[in-house]
Design a protein around this motif. Structure first.
Motif, mmCIF file in Angstrom:
data_model
loop_
_atom_site.group_PDB
_atom_site.id
_atom_site.type_symbol
_atom_site.label_atom_id
_atom_site.label_comp_id
_atom_site.label_asym_id
_atom_site.label_seq_id
_atom_site.Cartn_x
_atom_site.Cartn_y
_atom_site.Cartn_z
ATOM 1 N N VAL A 191 0.828 -1.204 0.000
ATOM 2 C CA VAL A 191 0.000 0.000 0.000
ATOM 3 C C VAL A 191 0.862 1.253 0.000
ATOM 4 N N MET A 192 1.987 1.190 0.719
ATOM 5 C CA MET A 192 2.862 2.354 0.786
ATOM 6 C C MET A 192 4.153 2.176 0.009
ATOM 7 N N ALA A 193 4.647 0.944 -0.077
ATOM 8 C CA ALA A 193 5.936 0.724 -0.730
ATOM 9 C C ALA A 193 5.906 1.090 -2.204
ATOM 10 N N VAL A 194 4.831 0.714 -2.896
ATOM 11 C CA VAL A 194 4.768 0.962 -4.337
ATOM 12 C C VAL A 194 4.706 2.467 -4.655
ATOM 13 N N THR A 249 9.205 12.902 3.227
ATOM 14 C CA THR A 249 8.327 13.950 3.748
ATOM 15 C C THR A 249 6.889 13.727 3.317
ATOM 16 N N LEU A 250 6.690 13.299 2.085
ATOM 17 C CA LEU A 250 5.336 13.052 1.580
ATOM 18 C C LEU A 250 4.683 11.838 2.245
ATOM 19 N N ILE A 251 5.461 10.802 2.495
ATOM 20 C CA ILE A 251 4.913 9.546 3.000
ATOM 21 C C ILE A 251 4.714 9.553 4.511
ATOM 22 N N SER A 252 5.451 10.363 5.240
ATOM 23 C CA SER A 252 5.403 10.348 6.710
ATOM 24 C C SER A 252 3.994 10.494 7.283
ATOM 25 N N PRO A 253 3.172 11.452 6.836
ATOM 26 C CA PRO A 253 1.807 11.547 7.378
ATOM 27 C C PRO A 253 0.964 10.302 7.074
ATOM 28 N N LEU A 254 1.187 9.665 5.912
ATOM 29 C CA LEU A 254 0.432 8.469 5.562
ATOM 30 C C LEU A 254 0.740 7.326 6.519
ATOM 31 N N GLU A 255 2.001 7.223 6.938
ATOM 32 C CA GLU A 255 2.392 6.181 7.885
ATOM 33 C C GLU A 255 1.683 6.380 9.225
ATOM 34 N N LEU A 256 1.619 7.632 9.681
ATOM 35 C CA LEU A 256 0.946 7.925 10.943
ATOM 36 C C LEU A 256 -0.545 7.612 10.852
ATOM 37 N N ILE A 257 -1.158 7.970 9.729
ATOM 38 C CA ILE A 257 -2.589 7.695 9.528
ATOM 39 C C ILE A 257 -2.837 6.188 9.514
ATOM 40 N N ARG A 258 -1.947 5.433 8.857
ATOM 41 C CA ARG A 258 -2.093 3.987 8.792
ATOM 42 C C ARG A 258 -1.987 3.362 10.181
ATOM 43 N N CYS A 271 -10.215 12.296 13.949
ATOM 44 C CA CYS A 271 -9.033 11.983 14.756
ATOM 45 C C CYS A 271 -7.845 12.834 14.322
ATOM 46 N N ILE A 272 -7.655 12.953 13.012
ATOM 47 C CA ILE A 272 -6.551 13.764 12.483
ATOM 48 C C ILE A 272 -6.766 15.234 12.803
ATOM 49 N N GLN A 273 -8.009 15.704 12.639
ATOM 50 C CA GLN A 273 -8.307 17.104 12.936
ATOM 51 C C GLN A 273 -8.065 17.414 14.403
ATOM 52 N N SER A 274 -8.419 16.474 15.279
ATOM 53 C CA SER A 274 -8.190 16.656 16.710
ATOM 54 C C SER A 274 -6.695 16.733 17.027
ATOM 55 N N SER A 275 -5.915 15.848 16.382
ATOM 56 C CA SER A 275 -4.463 15.846 16.595
ATOM 57 C C SER A 275 -3.832 17.142 16.117
ATOM 58 N N VAL A 276 -4.298 17.612 14.946
ATOM 59 C CA VAL A 276 -3.762 18.863 14.396
ATOM 60 C C VAL A 276 -4.143 20.044 15.288
ATOM 61 N N ALA A 277 -5.379 20.038 15.819
ATOM 62 C CA ALA A 277 -5.833 21.130 16.676
ATOM 63 C C ALA A 277 -5.028 21.202 17.974
ATOM 64 N N LYS A 278 -4.655 20.030 18.519
ATOM 65 C CA LYS A 278 -3.914 19.994 19.784
ATOM 66 C C LYS A 278 -2.428 20.302 19.597
ATOM 67 N N GLU A 279 -1.834 19.717 18.563
ATOM 68 C CA GLU A 279 -0.373 19.782 18.426
ATOM 69 C C GLU A 279 0.095 20.484 17.163
ATOM 70 N N GLY A 280 -0.834 20.911 16.298
ATOM 71 C CA GLY A 280 -0.440 21.593 15.072
ATOM 72 C C GLY A 280 -0.200 20.625 13.939
ATOM 73 N N TRP A 281 -0.005 21.181 12.736
ATOM 74 C CA TRP A 281 0.185 20.356 11.545
ATOM 75 C C TRP A 281 1.439 19.495 11.620
ATOM 76 N N LEU A 282 2.433 19.944 12.377
ATOM 77 C CA LEU A 282 3.670 19.167 12.465
ATOM 78 C C LEU A 282 3.471 17.831 13.157
ATOM 79 N N SER A 283 2.337 17.671 13.860
ATOM 80 C CA SER A 283 2.068 16.396 14.529
ATOM 81 C C SER A 283 1.913 15.251 13.526
ATOM 82 N N LEU A 284 1.588 15.591 12.275
ATOM 83 C CA LEU A 284 1.455 14.572 11.237
ATOM 84 C C LEU A 284 2.808 14.035 10.777
ATOM 85 N N TRP A 285 3.868 14.697 11.192
ATOM 86 C CA TRP A 285 5.221 14.278 10.790
ATOM 87 C C TRP A 285 6.027 13.777 11.978
#
Length: 340
Positions: A113-116, A157-166, A182-196
């Motif tokens: 799912v992510m390797a390809v 950098t592009l794949i890092s948020p996908l790994e966290l979501i998975r 869930c993602i919106q809550s994480s971003v609201a608490k810790e900012g967009w950098l929380s996805l990385w």
């Protein structure tokens, strides 16, 4: 200069779409051949130290690594242990005998799912950047080094948020609407950098690895072509060059791989228990902790398993990728001759 221009022209005779197809095919082949090694490794790990519910482990086939969450500890083929294994060969034999050959590829679907897509982005960006840099530089190896580092930085950098979501989706059953919340809550608490989260150790490992890999691959390929009087690199030359350059880069960057594994597991387990407790996130601090616990040798833990996976993975990936590109170059050349 003429030789460099000829190499550049050889690469520009293939379209980005064809590069994506060639790299995707290489990723599929690599994952297919190397996945059984990691399935066996994980099963041996589970035997010595069983994974409990909520714990995480890292699945790595030498091409990509993914964080996996243990949901119930006994039903997943990756860490289900039906008996005792005396070693790697015995594990292969018992898994095939008791569960069938397909169990050796039980970790294949999630990694694809992510390797390809990640591999397609990485290799295509590398080739495109390499072609551009060759036109401005007098050294193919230097162009490869810069292109490799830049392409890996971008793809990681592009794949890092996908790994966290998975990881979030693995930790509990979530609908897409719940996942979005869930993602919106994480971003609201810790900012967009929380996805990385975990991006730093990933970059510290993968960018130097990529730079060294492509630089040494070009050097090795050129030397082997001269050694055997080949005008174009053969499949075997690409295979050997990929294995050697991948092995060298793996040894040098292993300390960052150890740190990244620990960081991945911390992030994954915090997602499972939904904990906001912050652990040590600094790469250098984690290195100091590892050294205090296990000494300097702790930074090079798992060297043999890493080499066993990375060397063949790099060899299969690059040789199949070069073979795919050679096929498309010939196809394009035949089409041009027909139009003429």
């Amino acid at each position: 200069m003429k030789e460099q221009n000829d190499q550049s022209l050889a690469y520009t005779n293939i379209t980005p779409t064809q590069q994506i197809i060639a790299s995707s095919a290489g990723a599929l082949l690599t994952s297919f051949f190397v996945t059984p090694l990691d399935v066996v490794k994980i099963r041996l790990q589970a035997q010595s130290k069983p994974f409990t519910k909520g714990k995480c482990f890292v699945y790595c086939n030498g091409l990509m690594d993914h964080l996996c969450v243990c949901l119930n500890g006994n039903s997943k083929a990756w860490y289900k242990v039906p008996g005792r294994f005396t070693g790697t060969v015995d594990a292969f034999v018992q898994i095939i005998r008791n569960e069938g050959v397909r169990s050796l590829w039980s970790g294949l679907p999630p990694t694809l799912v992510m390797a390809v897509p990640a591999t397609a982005i990485y290799f295509t960006c590398y080739d495109q950047l390499r072609d551009i840099l060759i036109h401005h530089m007098n050294n193919v190896e230097t162009a490869s080094l810069i292109a490799g580092a830049t392409a890996r930085l971008g793809s990681a950098t592009l794949i890092s948020p996908l790994e966290l979501i998975r990881t979030k989706m693995q930790s509990r059953t979530l609908s897409y609407k719940e996942l979005t919340s869930c993602i919106q809550s994480s971003v609201a608490k810790e900012g967009w950098l929380s996805l990385w989260k975990g991006w730093g150790p990933t970059v510290l490992r993968d960018v130097p690895f990529s730079a060294m890999y492509w630089y040494n691959y070009e050097l090795g390929r050129k030397w082997l072509c001269q050694r055997y009087n080949k005008t174009e690199p053969t499949f075997s030359i690409c295979f050997v060059s990929g294995a050697l350059s991948g092995s060298f880069a793996s040894v040098v960057t292993l300390p960052f791989d150890v740190v990244k594994t620990r960081r991945q597991i911390e992030v994954g387990e915090s997602e499972v228990v939904h904990s906001s407790q912050k652990k040590s996130t600094s790469t250098w601090r984690i290195m100091r902790i590892i050294m205090s616990e296990n000494g300097f040798s702790g930074l090079f833990a798992g060297l043999s398993p890493r080499l066993i996976k990375v060397a063949p993975a790099c060899a299969i990936m690059i040789s199949s990728y070069e073979f795919g590109k050679a096929f498309f170059r010939q196809l394009n050349s035949d089409r041009q001759l027909k139009t003429l």
